[in-house]
Write an enzyme that holds these catalytic residues in place. Structure first.
Site, PDB file in Angstrom:
ATOM      1  N   SER A 195       7.671 -11.822   5.831  1.00  0.00           N
ATOM      2  CA  SER A 195       7.748 -12.984   4.962  1.00  0.00           C
ATOM      3  C   SER A 195       7.343 -14.247   5.731  1.00  0.00           C
ATOM      4  CB  SER A 195       9.155 -13.090   4.353  1.00  0.00           C
ATOM      5  OG  SER A 195       9.146 -13.895   3.201  1.00  0.00           O
ATOM      6  N   GLU A 198      19.320 -28.241   4.852  1.00  0.00           N
ATOM      7  CA  GLU A 198      18.615 -29.401   4.317  1.00  0.00           C
ATOM      8  C   GLU A 198      17.172 -29.459   4.796  1.00  0.00           C
ATOM      9  OE1 GLU A 198      19.567 -31.322   1.845  1.00  0.00           O
ATOM     10  OE2 GLU A 198      21.232 -29.884   1.810  1.00  0.00           O
ATOM     11  N   HIS A 258      10.941  -6.683  -1.645  1.00  0.00           N
ATOM     12  CA  HIS A 258      10.464  -7.626  -0.624  1.00  0.00           C
ATOM     13  C   HIS A 258      11.202  -7.468   0.706  1.00  0.00           C
ATOM     14  CE1 HIS A 258       8.690 -11.165   1.102  1.00  0.00           C
ATOM     15  NE2 HIS A 258       9.852 -11.787   1.195  1.00  0.00           N
TER      16      HIS A 258
END
Length: 225
Positions: free
Chosen positions: A57, A147, A207
């Protein structure tokens, strides 16, 4: 990752966490250029001249970009269920779920799983995410830099546009039967950047193929390397 135990008898394995993940340092800047630079710095620090890279990924995109930038350092490349293309943003529910877990209130991991399930239905994905939930003396916290990851998504779903770069070494793209991350429409782009690539489908996997079918995944990697 669990697949390491199926490979460690045959290879010298280094399994680093990317920046803002796991136990690696947090940093405000996060894109494929700097992450590939981190990986190259690690290889240099360990005085390893040439390596084979395996990435899944986002990690697969980091591995591809480093191979394009430093082809002489990469012996072979294995890319798991990702292509060198931009993808549609589909992570809003995951970030909302992670942000919605009340870290100052939960007493145990199961409580976090129950809250996360409101946003992330797939239990396998939740278990993967919850590996990053750790209990410190002062309470629960996420290992990853939530964040910065959220802010970096526009860069992370894309892929840098190389200027006439190719990696001419051998590449194996392992893709999952129940995933649409590597589809026929991407074959032309893959071939432009990695002309000596081959593909292998892993049946019975989505995945997160290395976690769902670790033995089959390891066998594919071992046979290629």
């Amino acid at each position: 990752m669990g697949v390491v135990k199926h490979l460690e008898d045959d290879f010298h394995i280094i399994a680093p966490d990317l920046r803002n993940h796991g136990r690696s340092p947090h940093h405000e800047c996060m894109n494929y250029g700097v992450m590939a630079g981190d990986l190259l710095q690690l290889i240099d620090d360990l005085a390893v001249g040439e390596v084979s890279l395996l990435g899944h990924s986002m990690g697969g995109k980091v591995a591809m970009w480093l191979a394009l930038q430093q082809p002489e350092r990469i012996k072979k490349l294995v890319v798991a269920d990702i292509a060198p293309v931009a993808y549609a943003h589909s992570f809003d529910s995951i970030f909302q779920g992670l942000s919605g877990v009340p870290l100052d209130e939960i007493q145990h991991r199961d409580a976090a799983d129950q809250r996360l399930a409101e946003w992330v239905v797939d239990r396998g994905v939740r278990q993967y995410l919850l590996q990053n939930l750790v209990k410190q003396p002062e309470g629960w916290s996420w290992r990853f830099n939530l964040e910065v990851l959220r802010k970096s998504i526009p860069d992370l779903i894309g892929f840098p546009q190389p200027d006439r770069l190719i990696y001419a070494g051998e590449v194996l793209f392992i893709h999952a039967e129940r995933s649409d991350y590597v589809i026929d429409a991407y074959r032309e782009r893959i071939g432009q950047l990695f002309p000596h690539y081959r593909k292998r489908m892993l049946h019975g996997a989505g995945h997160w193929l290395y976690a769902e079918q670790p033995l089959l995944f390891a066998q594919a990697v071992k046979g290629f390397l």
